[in-house]
Design a protein around this motif. Structure first.
Motif, PDB file in Angstrom:
ATOM      1  N   GLN A 144       6.139  10.720  15.382  1.00 56.24           N
ATOM      2  CA  GLN A 144       5.504   9.475  15.802  1.00 56.24           C
ATOM      3  C   GLN A 144       4.004   9.662  15.994  1.00 56.24           C
ATOM      4  O   GLN A 144       3.208   8.797  15.604  1.00 56.24           O
ATOM      5  N   THR A 145       3.619  10.787  16.588  1.00 50.08           N
ATOM      6  CA  THR A 145       2.195  11.069  16.788  1.00 50.08           C
ATOM      7  C   THR A 145       1.488  11.231  15.451  1.00 50.08           C
ATOM      8  O   THR A 145       0.385  10.696  15.240  1.00 50.08           O
ATOM      9  N   TYR A 146       2.114  11.952  14.548  1.00 48.79           N
ATOM     10  CA  TYR A 146       1.540  12.155  13.215  1.00 48.79           C
ATOM     11  C   TYR A 146       1.378  10.811  12.496  1.00 48.79           C
ATOM     12  O   TYR A 146       0.351  10.546  11.867  1.00 48.79           O
ATOM     13  N   ILE A 173       9.389   7.087   6.069  1.00 50.54           N
ATOM     14  CA  ILE A 173       9.735   8.265   6.872  1.00 50.54           C
ATOM     15  C   ILE A 173      10.037   7.852   8.303  1.00 50.54           C
ATOM     16  O   ILE A 173      11.005   8.320   8.913  1.00 50.54           O
ATOM     17  N   THR A 174       9.203   6.967   8.841  1.00 52.83           N
ATOM     18  CA  THR A 174       9.398   6.509  10.215  1.00 52.83           C
ATOM     19  C   THR A 174      10.731   5.784  10.379  1.00 52.83           C
ATOM     20  O   THR A 174      11.477   6.033  11.323  1.00 52.83           O
ATOM     21  N   ALA A 175      11.029   4.884   9.444  1.00 51.73           N
ATOM     22  CA  ALA A 175      12.228   4.050   9.563  1.00 51.73           C
ATOM     23  C   ALA A 175      13.507   4.852   9.419  1.00 51.73           C
ATOM     24  O   ALA A 175      14.435   4.705  10.221  1.00 51.73           O
ATOM     25  N   TRP A 176      13.571   5.711   8.405  1.00 49.62           N
ATOM     26  CA  TRP A 176      14.855   6.310   8.050  1.00 49.62           C
ATOM     27  C   TRP A 176      15.046   7.746   8.540  1.00 49.62           C
ATOM     28  O   TRP A 176      16.139   8.286   8.415  1.00 49.62           O
ATOM     29  N   LEU A 177      14.006   8.345   9.118  1.00 48.43           N
ATOM     30  CA  LEU A 177      14.161   9.651   9.773  1.00 48.43           C
ATOM     31  C   LEU A 177      13.965   9.536  11.279  1.00 48.43           C
ATOM     32  O   LEU A 177      14.837   9.911  12.063  1.00 48.43           O
ATOM     33  N   GLU A 178      12.830   8.987  11.680  1.00 50.28           N
ATOM     34  CA  GLU A 178      12.543   8.892  13.110  1.00 50.28           C
ATOM     35  C   GLU A 178      13.404   7.841  13.798  1.00 50.28           C
ATOM     36  O   GLU A 178      13.766   7.998  14.969  1.00 50.28           O
ATOM     37  N   GLY A 179      13.723   6.752  13.080  1.00 52.23           N
ATOM     38  CA  GLY A 179      14.563   5.713  13.686  1.00 52.23           C
ATOM     39  C   GLY A 179      15.913   6.235  14.120  1.00 52.23           C
ATOM     40  O   GLY A 179      16.262   6.186  15.305  1.00 52.23           O
ATOM     41  N   PRO A 180      16.740   6.778  13.197  1.00 57.46           N
ATOM     42  CA  PRO A 180      18.012   7.384  13.606  1.00 57.46           C
ATOM     43  C   PRO A 180      17.807   8.537  14.581  1.00 57.46           C
ATOM     44  O   PRO A 180      18.641   8.757  15.468  1.00 57.46           O
ATOM     45  N   GLY A 181      16.688   9.247  14.431  1.00 57.70           N
ATOM     46  CA  GLY A 181      16.396  10.336  15.363  1.00 57.70           C
ATOM     47  C   GLY A 181      16.263   9.840  16.794  1.00 57.70           C
ATOM     48  O   GLY A 181      16.693  10.523  17.739  1.00 57.70           O
ATOM     49  N   ASP A 183       0.838  -1.200   0.000  1.00 61.58           N
ATOM     50  CA  ASP A 183       0.000   0.000   0.000  1.00 61.58           C
ATOM     51  C   ASP A 183       0.874   1.251   0.000  1.00 61.58           C
ATOM     52  O   ASP A 183       1.758   1.404   0.847  1.00 61.58           O
ATOM     53  N   THR A 184       0.630   2.159  -0.935  1.00 59.93           N
ATOM     54  CA  THR A 184       1.510   3.319  -1.130  1.00 59.93           C
ATOM     55  C   THR A 184       1.593   4.198   0.106  1.00 59.93           C
ATOM     56  O   THR A 184       2.684   4.558   0.560  1.00 59.93           O
ATOM     57  N   CYS A 185       0.443   4.574   0.665  1.00 59.00           N
ATOM     58  CA  CYS A 185       0.438   5.456   1.831  1.00 59.00           C
ATOM     59  C   CYS A 185       1.176   4.823   3.007  1.00 59.00           C
ATOM     60  O   CYS A 185       1.969   5.485   3.685  1.00 59.00           O
ATOM     61  N   THR A 186       0.921   3.550   3.230  1.00 54.13           N
ATOM     62  CA  THR A 186       1.560   2.847   4.345  1.00 54.13           C
ATOM     63  C   THR A 186       3.073   2.783   4.174  1.00 54.13           C
ATOM     64  O   THR A 186       3.827   3.035   5.121  1.00 54.13           O
ATOM     65  N   ILE A 187       3.539   2.458   2.983  1.00 57.74           N
ATOM     66  CA  ILE A 187       4.970   2.327   2.747  1.00 57.74           C
ATOM     67  C   ILE A 187       5.667   3.687   2.847  1.00 57.74           C
ATOM     68  O   ILE A 187       6.768   3.797   3.407  1.00 57.74           O
ATOM     69  N   VAL A 188       5.050   4.740   2.325  1.00 54.53           N
ATOM     70  CA  VAL A 188       5.637   6.075   2.451  1.00 54.53           C
ATOM     71  C   VAL A 188       5.740   6.476   3.924  1.00 54.53           C
ATOM     72  O   VAL A 188       6.775   6.981   4.369  1.00 54.53           O
ATOM     73  N   MET A 189       4.669   6.243   4.669  1.00 52.73           N
ATOM     74  CA  MET A 189       4.667   6.560   6.095  1.00 52.73           C
ATOM     75  C   MET A 189       5.757   5.787   6.825  1.00 52.73           C
ATOM     76  O   MET A 189       6.495   6.342   7.655  1.00 52.73           O
ATOM     77  N   GLU A 190       5.877   4.493   6.538  1.00 43.43           N
ATOM     78  CA  GLU A 190       6.863   3.668   7.217  1.00 43.43           C
ATOM     79  C   GLU A 190       8.290   4.021   6.786  1.00 43.43           C
ATOM     80  O   GLU A 190       9.232   3.874   7.565  1.00 43.43           O
TER      81      GLU A 190
END
Length: 243
Positions: A162-164, A128-136, A119-126
């Motif tokens: 994360q909230t978003y 961002i989460t994986a490669w920005l928020e994870g290292p963050g 799913d496009t929306c899910t993969i885009v969201m994940e």
């Protein structure tokens, strides 16, 4: 629960019933083993961070609350980079893979099939989460241990992300009538969709509030040093302190 067509294109455990996953392969690990691996892995990441973050760089012993927050970020960072990062790299083929990480996602997808249908929306969201928020998350742990001045800025930014993310996750599913899993199912809905996502709906807003207060306090102190007084005329304008 509705019965599924006998056609081989529908020989998978996911919703909606007509989801086309011709490359799907059934998990080789049973449900309880997959869930146990997930829970134990989360616990190991949390406890490992707990053992590593006993003191800051000045030798001060961290308070229980400080350690718990850093363990949250340590665990979240591992989940984001390893688990969600794997999903973003294999999203197109994950339904046909039987690596341990793929089997975790295929089991979770019984509650939300977007995680195996690319799913496009899910993969885009994940992504961002994986490669920005994870290292963050890892950067936050380092910033608090070293008492870096950016620590609450980073905590605020990652917690907002994360909230978003969790809001987008639930809102998009709500608008699609929770059609990607069996609604109200005790495991697939309440444990997977609600239970596993609940911490990211509760903890980040609390950390946003904490960082907001800390940053406002810092700004007030800076304004005082720079000679600015708080508004006193009722119009919201700051005035310069008289020397």
């Amino acid at each position: 629960m509705a019965s599924r067509p006998a056609d081989e294109n529908f020989a998978h455990p996911y919703f909606p019933l007509d989801l086309h996953l011709p490359h799907y392969r059934e998990n080789t690990l049973p449900f309880h083993v997959v869930v146990a691996v997930v829970v134990v892995s989360f616990a190991v990441a949390f406890l490992a961070t707990w053992m590593l973050v006993r003191r800051d760089r000045f030798g001060r012993v961290l308070r229980f609350e400080e350690k718990a927050i850093l363990c949250w970020f340590g665990m979240s960072g591992c989940i984001h980079v390893i688990l969600e990062g794997y999903l973003t790299l294999t999203s197109g083929t994950i339904a046909g893979s039987n690596t341990i990480l793929a089997q975790i996602w295929k089991e979770y997808a019984k509650g939300d099939s977007r995680y195996v249908s690319n799913d496009t929306c899910t993969i885009v969201m994940e992504t961002i989460t994986a490669w920005l928020e994870g290292p963050g998350c890892f950067l936050i742990v380092w910033a608090f241990i070293t008492r870096h001045p950016m620590r609450h800025v980073m905590q605020l930014a990652v917690s907002i992300g994360q909230t978003y993310g969790v809001l987008i996750y639930f809102i998009t599913e709500y608008y699609e009538d929770f059609s990607h899993g069996p609604l109200w199912h005790p495991i697939y809905f309440w444990l997977y969709v609600i239970g596993f996502n609940a911490p990211w709906a509760i903890i980040p807003p609390l950390l946003i509030r904490q960082s907001w207060r800390e940053l406002c306090q810092a700004q007030r102190a800076l304004d005082k040093v720079n000679g600015y007084m708080p508004p006193s005329d009722g119009r919201g304008a700051s005035s310069k302190k008289k020397k």
